[in-house]
Design a protein around this motif. Structure first.
Motif, PDB file in Angstrom:
ATOM      1  N   GLU A 165      -0.893  14.164 -48.010  1.00 46.13           N
ATOM      2  CA  GLU A 165      -0.733  13.084 -46.963  1.00 46.13           C
ATOM      3  C   GLU A 165       0.727  12.760 -46.730  1.00 46.13           C
ATOM      4  OE1 GLU A 165      -3.427  11.926 -45.304  1.00 46.13           O
ATOM      5  OE2 GLU A 165      -4.832  13.150 -46.508  1.00 46.13           O
ATOM      6  N   SER A 185      -4.125  12.698 -53.421  1.00 41.79           N
ATOM      7  CA  SER A 185      -5.551  13.134 -52.686  1.00 41.79           C
ATOM      8  C   SER A 185      -5.835  14.355 -53.571  1.00 41.79           C
ATOM      9  CB  SER A 185      -5.524  13.214 -51.300  1.00 41.79           C
ATOM     10  OG  SER A 185      -6.793  14.042 -50.871  1.00 41.79           O
ATOM     11  N   GLN A 187      -8.109  16.366 -52.337  1.00 41.01           N
ATOM     12  CA  GLN A 187      -8.913  17.237 -51.260  1.00 41.01           C
ATOM     13  C   GLN A 187      -8.600  18.641 -51.189  1.00 41.01           C
ATOM     14  OE1 GLN A 187      -7.749  15.808 -47.075  1.00 41.01           O
ATOM     15  NE2 GLN A 187      -8.161  17.961 -46.409  1.00 41.01           N
ATOM     16  N   ARG A 208       0.295   6.503 -54.796  1.00 34.81           N
ATOM     17  CA  ARG A 208       1.255   6.590 -53.461  1.00 34.81           C
ATOM     18  C   ARG A 208       2.318   5.612 -53.652  1.00 34.81           C
ATOM     19  NH1 ARG A 208      -3.082   8.066 -48.572  1.00 34.81           N
ATOM     20  NH2 ARG A 208      -4.066   9.256 -49.924  1.00 34.81           N
ATOM     21  N   GLU A 210       3.747   3.210 -52.153  1.00 30.56           N
ATOM     22  CA  GLU A 210       3.679   2.510 -50.918  1.00 30.56           C
ATOM     23  C   GLU A 210       4.620   1.493 -51.251  1.00 30.56           C
ATOM     24  OE1 GLU A 210       1.506   2.668 -48.521  1.00 30.56           O
ATOM     25  OE2 GLU A 210       0.105   3.835 -49.406  1.00 30.56           O
ATOM     26  N   LEU A 218      -2.355  -0.380 -52.801  1.00 31.30           N
ATOM     27  CA  LEU A 218      -1.836  -0.263 -54.524  1.00 31.30           C
ATOM     28  C   LEU A 218      -1.197   0.924 -54.458  1.00 31.30           C
ATOM     29  CD1 LEU A 218      -5.432  -0.962 -55.970  1.00 31.30           C
ATOM     30  CD2 LEU A 218      -3.357  -2.714 -56.066  1.00 31.30           C
ATOM     31  N   PHE A 221      -4.490   3.896 -57.270  1.00 25.61           N
ATOM     32  CA  PHE A 221      -5.804   3.471 -57.001  1.00 25.61           C
ATOM     33  C   PHE A 221      -6.758   4.593 -57.354  1.00 25.61           C
ATOM     34  CE2 PHE A 221      -6.557   5.773 -52.877  1.00 25.61           C
ATOM     35  CZ  PHE A 221      -5.079   5.951 -52.293  1.00 25.61           C
ATOM     36  N   GLU A 225     -13.588  11.373 -53.511  1.00 27.25           N
ATOM     37  CA  GLU A 225     -13.343  12.347 -52.377  1.00 27.25           C
ATOM     38  C   GLU A 225     -14.717  13.364 -52.567  1.00 27.25           C
ATOM     39  OE1 GLU A 225      -9.303  13.537 -51.418  1.00 27.25           O
ATOM     40  OE2 GLU A 225      -9.122  12.738 -53.403  1.00 27.25           O
ATOM     41  N   TYR A 329      -3.558  19.132 -41.733  1.00 24.36           N
ATOM     42  CA  TYR A 329      -4.909  19.991 -42.103  1.00 24.36           C
ATOM     43  C   TYR A 329      -6.012  19.692 -41.000  1.00 24.36           C
ATOM     44  CZ  TYR A 329      -6.046  15.794 -44.586  1.00 24.36           C
ATOM     45  OH  TYR A 329      -6.203  14.387 -45.019  1.00 24.36           O
ATOM     46  N   GLU A 353      -9.871  -0.130 -42.902  1.00 26.14           N
ATOM     47  CA  GLU A 353     -10.276   1.272 -43.279  1.00 26.14           C
ATOM     48  C   GLU A 353     -10.610   1.243 -44.757  1.00 26.14           C
ATOM     49  OE1 GLU A 353      -6.997   3.919 -42.695  1.00 26.14           O
ATOM     50  OE2 GLU A 353      -7.932   5.171 -44.361  1.00 26.14           O
ATOM     51  N   ILE A 354     -11.896   1.913 -44.979  1.00 31.62           N
ATOM     52  CA  ILE A 354     -12.042   2.211 -46.279  1.00 31.62           C
ATOM     53  C   ILE A 354     -12.461   3.771 -46.713  1.00 31.62           C
ATOM     54  CG2 ILE A 354     -13.310   0.145 -46.917  1.00 31.62           C
ATOM     55  CD1 ILE A 354     -16.025   1.371 -46.372  1.00 31.62           C
ATOM     56  N   ARG A 360     -11.850  20.238 -41.442  1.00 30.24           N
ATOM     57  CA  ARG A 360     -10.473  20.831 -42.137  1.00 30.24           C
ATOM     58  C   ARG A 360     -10.439  22.081 -41.033  1.00 30.24           C
ATOM     59  NH1 ARG A 360     -10.392  16.266 -44.631  1.00 30.24           N
ATOM     60  NH2 ARG A 360     -11.712  16.141 -46.398  1.00 30.24           N
ATOM     61  N   PHE A 398     -14.391  13.814 -47.176  1.00 30.12           N
ATOM     62  CA  PHE A 398     -13.702  12.565 -46.783  1.00 30.12           C
ATOM     63  C   PHE A 398     -13.160  11.922 -48.382  1.00 30.12           C
ATOM     64  CE2 PHE A 398     -18.190  11.972 -47.947  1.00 30.12           C
ATOM     65  CZ  PHE A 398     -18.176  10.955 -48.885  1.00 30.12           C
ATOM     66  N   GLY A 399     -12.600  10.966 -47.958  1.00 33.95           N
ATOM     67  CA  GLY A 399     -11.816  10.249 -49.209  1.00 33.95           C
ATOM     68  C   GLY A 399     -12.189   8.845 -49.134  1.00 33.95           C
ATOM     69  N   GLY A 401     -11.518   4.904 -50.689  1.00 31.69           N
ATOM     70  CA  GLY A 401     -10.962   3.986 -51.327  1.00 31.69           C
ATOM     71  C   GLY A 401     -11.778   3.117 -52.215  1.00 31.69           C
TER      72      GLY A 401
HETATM   73  O1  4AD Z   1      -6.823   8.081 -45.381  1.00 31.69           O
HETATM   74  P1  4AD Z   1      -6.339   8.696 -46.520  1.00 31.69           P
HETATM   75  O2  4AD Z   1      -4.862   8.572 -46.978  1.00 31.69           O
HETATM   76  O3  4AD Z   1      -7.048  10.055 -46.642  1.00 31.69           O
HETATM   77  C1  4AD Z   1      -6.802  11.199 -47.693  1.00 31.69           C
HETATM   78  O4  4AD Z   1      -6.102  11.205 -48.793  1.00 31.69           O
HETATM   79  C2  4AD Z   1      -7.644  12.189 -47.569  1.00 31.69           C
HETATM   80  N1  4AD Z   1      -6.800  13.499 -48.051  1.00 31.69           N
HETATM   81  C3  4AD Z   1      -8.988  12.022 -47.853  1.00 31.69           C
HETATM   82  C4  4AD Z   1      -9.992  13.162 -47.911  1.00 31.69           C
HETATM   83  O5  4AD Z   1     -10.363  13.486 -46.796  1.00 31.69           O
HETATM   84  N2  4AD Z   1     -10.537  13.749 -48.921  1.00 31.69           N
HETATM   85  O6  4AD Z   1      -6.938   8.058 -48.123  1.00 31.69           O
HETATM   86  C5  4AD Z   1      -8.528   7.788 -48.136  1.00 31.69           C
HETATM   87  C6  4AD Z   1      -8.746   6.321 -48.601  1.00 31.69           C
HETATM   88  C7  4AD Z   1      -8.347   5.198 -47.418  1.00 31.69           C
HETATM   89  O7  4AD Z   1      -9.383   5.270 -46.447  1.00 31.69           O
HETATM   90  C8  4AD Z   1      -8.245   3.950 -48.266  1.00 31.69           C
HETATM   91  O8  4AD Z   1      -9.459   3.436 -48.452  1.00 31.69           O
HETATM   92  C9  4AD Z   1      -7.687   4.782 -49.455  1.00 31.69           C
HETATM   93  O9  4AD Z   1      -7.957   5.976 -49.591  1.00 31.69           O
HETATM   94  N3  4AD Z   1      -6.304   4.461 -49.676  1.00 31.69           N
HETATM   95  C10 4AD Z   1      -5.835   3.308 -50.440  1.00 31.69           C
HETATM   96  N4  4AD Z   1      -6.382   2.447 -51.261  1.00 31.69           N
HETATM   97  C11 4AD Z   1      -5.572   1.621 -51.971  1.00 31.69           C
HETATM   98  N5  4AD Z   1      -4.064   1.616 -51.847  1.00 31.69           N
HETATM   99  C12 4AD Z   1      -3.545   2.475 -51.071  1.00 31.69           C
HETATM  100  N6  4AD Z   1      -1.990   2.502 -51.084  1.00 31.69           N
HETATM  101  C13 4AD Z   1      -4.445   3.408 -50.325  1.00 31.69           C
HETATM  102  N7  4AD Z   1      -4.008   4.459 -49.576  1.00 31.69           N
HETATM  103  C14 4AD Z   1      -5.305   4.936 -49.227  1.00 31.69           C
END
Ligand code: 4AD
Ligand code: MG
Length: 430
Positions: A165, A185, A187, A208, A210, A218, A221, A225, A329, A353-354, A360, A398-399, A401
């Protein structure tokens, strides 16, 4: 006499029977020759009374020495008492102090910083106990859905060498003589496993860096996936809405009392597929009408997601984001290559967003081009590109959180309390 849990006492109501319980002193009050204790065990609380005339003077004096959060063993008889919590009371015959507690530092009206420094003790609060029990139910329900639907549970590495990511949030670390990252991730590893296992999923930590402090980020977390071969965006979305509905309905059924304590009406979680879907372009039109300053091409942030979901009761999918707003991707939409076949799932009531997911790129040359466009080094992605060399198939995933989902389910303002030990830019203790 075998020990009984306090929860079991409330379930079975053994009126006039003698029971043996264990727990921690939650509240304590002495009124003349009667000692009232509220005993806490796994979120359940039972009122116990000790009277000098029943247990004798010496025992009564010993019992009154008990302090808040001391661990105790109690034998006594259960009776109905409409004035005590849950309508039951234990009339005590004996009280044994196992661990006499020092003065418990957590009392009313303490600052959030103090409570976070004492998280290891604050976790005993009723609110956090209930949230952690709901959290466990959310994990269980998710795994149950995957099991019922034939997905295989897999585990992927946490030490990685290629960003999924983007580089901005990667945690770098020394690994013997080289440098590696903590996973953002799983993924790409899930993508490797669909060729041998079919539909797969994992629930794993995600890291991450952040740098901002927000109510929904966070640095560590848990992400659920899933990845499916021969799958397009439409099927991907259907899987997500079934999974989320199953989790919400199960938790509403099994954790109703805990949810109500947190201010969440369990009926609000009885959501059903399909969830509404709007395109990114439609979302931008709606936001502009609401006077938010956003232009086509920009990613949606917390403010935009709040505006789109604050009046909703059920989740919302937003699909076909601009290519530039998403990682390399994502598969461009064949009918409009400016957008990709992805979707974010947004929780209602402003939570936002969840889930992030989508189709892909499964063509090798297209993927190579996108890696180069993103200024990444194809060498770092050799194994990922290989998947497009040997029997490639359209696939999607999908992923989700887990903490974001729990924040919505428990109706919390901040993600912090969805996990026992929240990690943020300024906090790694305790
Ligand atoms: O949208 P994100 O970045 O997607 C991915 O990482 C894809 N590679 C996932 C995939 O398709 N297999 O992150 C997915 C979810 C977000 O929608 C959010 O719910 C959660 O991960 N998320 C966090 N939750 C808490 N703290 C953070 N810093 C987060 N970053 C993402
Ligand atoms: Mg996302």
């Amino acid at each position: 006499m075998p020990e009984t849990s306090i929860a079991e006492i409330f379930r079975k109501k053994p009126i006039s029977q003698e029971v043996h319980i264990r727990g921690w002193v939650y509240r304590r009050r002495k009124s003349g020759k009667i000692l009232f204790l509220l005993i806490r065990e796994c979120g359940a609380v039972l009122q116990c009374t000790f009277e000098e005339k029943i247990i004798g003077r010496t025992n009564f004096e010993k019992a009154t020495k008990v302090t808040i959060e001391s661990s105790v063993e109690i034998i006594g008889t259960i009776r109905e008492e409409p004035r005590s919590p849950g309508g039951l009371e234990l009339s005590g015959k004996s009280l044994k102090i196992i661990g006499l507690a020092e003065v418990f530092p957590i009392t009313r009206d303490q600052s959030i910083a103090f409570l976070l420094d004492n998280r290891h003790l604050w976790l005993r609060s009723r609110k956090l106990t209930y949230i952690m029990q709901i959290r466990a139910a959310v994990f269980d329900a998710a795994r149950e859905w995957f099991k019922l639907n034939g997905f295989i549970d897999v585990q992927c590495p946490m030490f990685i060498t290629a960003a999924v990511e983007g580089g901005a949030t990667l945690f770098k670390m020394k690994y013997f003589d080289t440098e590696v990252f903590l996973t953002q991730s799983s993924q790409f590893y899930l993508e490797t496993l669909i060729f041998s296992l079919g539909n797969v999923y994992t629930i794993a930590p995600s890291f991450r860096a952040e740098k901002s402090r927000t109510v929904r980020h966070l640095t560590e977390f848990w992400m659920l996936e899933a990845e499916m071969p021969f799958c397009d965006l439409n099927r991907d979305i259907e899987i997500q809405e079934q999974l989320v509905s199953h989790i919400c309905q199960t938790v509403a059924r099994t954790k109703a009392e805990e949810l109500e304590f947190l201010g969440r009406d369990p009926k609000e979680l009885l959501i059903k597929p399909p969830f509404e879907r709007i395109s990114y372009s439609e979302a931008i039109d709606q936001l502009v009408k609401m006077d938010l300053k956003i232009e086509w091409g920009e990613d949606l942030g917390a403010d935009e997601e709040r505006a789109l979901t604050k009046d909703r009761k059920s989740p919302l999918f937003i699909y076909n984001y601009p290519r530039e707003a998403k990682a390399f991707y994502h598969k461009p939409d064949p009918s409009n290559p400016k957008v990709v076949n992805c979707a974010d799932c947004l929780a209602p009531e402003g939570h936002g967003e969840i889930i992030g997911g989508g189709q892909r790129i499964h063509d090798k040359d297209e993927l190579l081009q996108r890696i180069k466009d993103a200024n990444l080094n194809p060498k770092d992605y050799e194994w990922y590109i290989d998947l497009r060399r040997f029997g490639t198939v359209p696939h999607a995933g999908f992923g989700l959180g887990m903490e974001r989902l729990i924040k919505w389910i428990c109706k919390l303002d901040n993600i912090r309390d969805t996990i026992p030990y929240p990690r943020t830019i300024r906090r790694v203790y305790p």
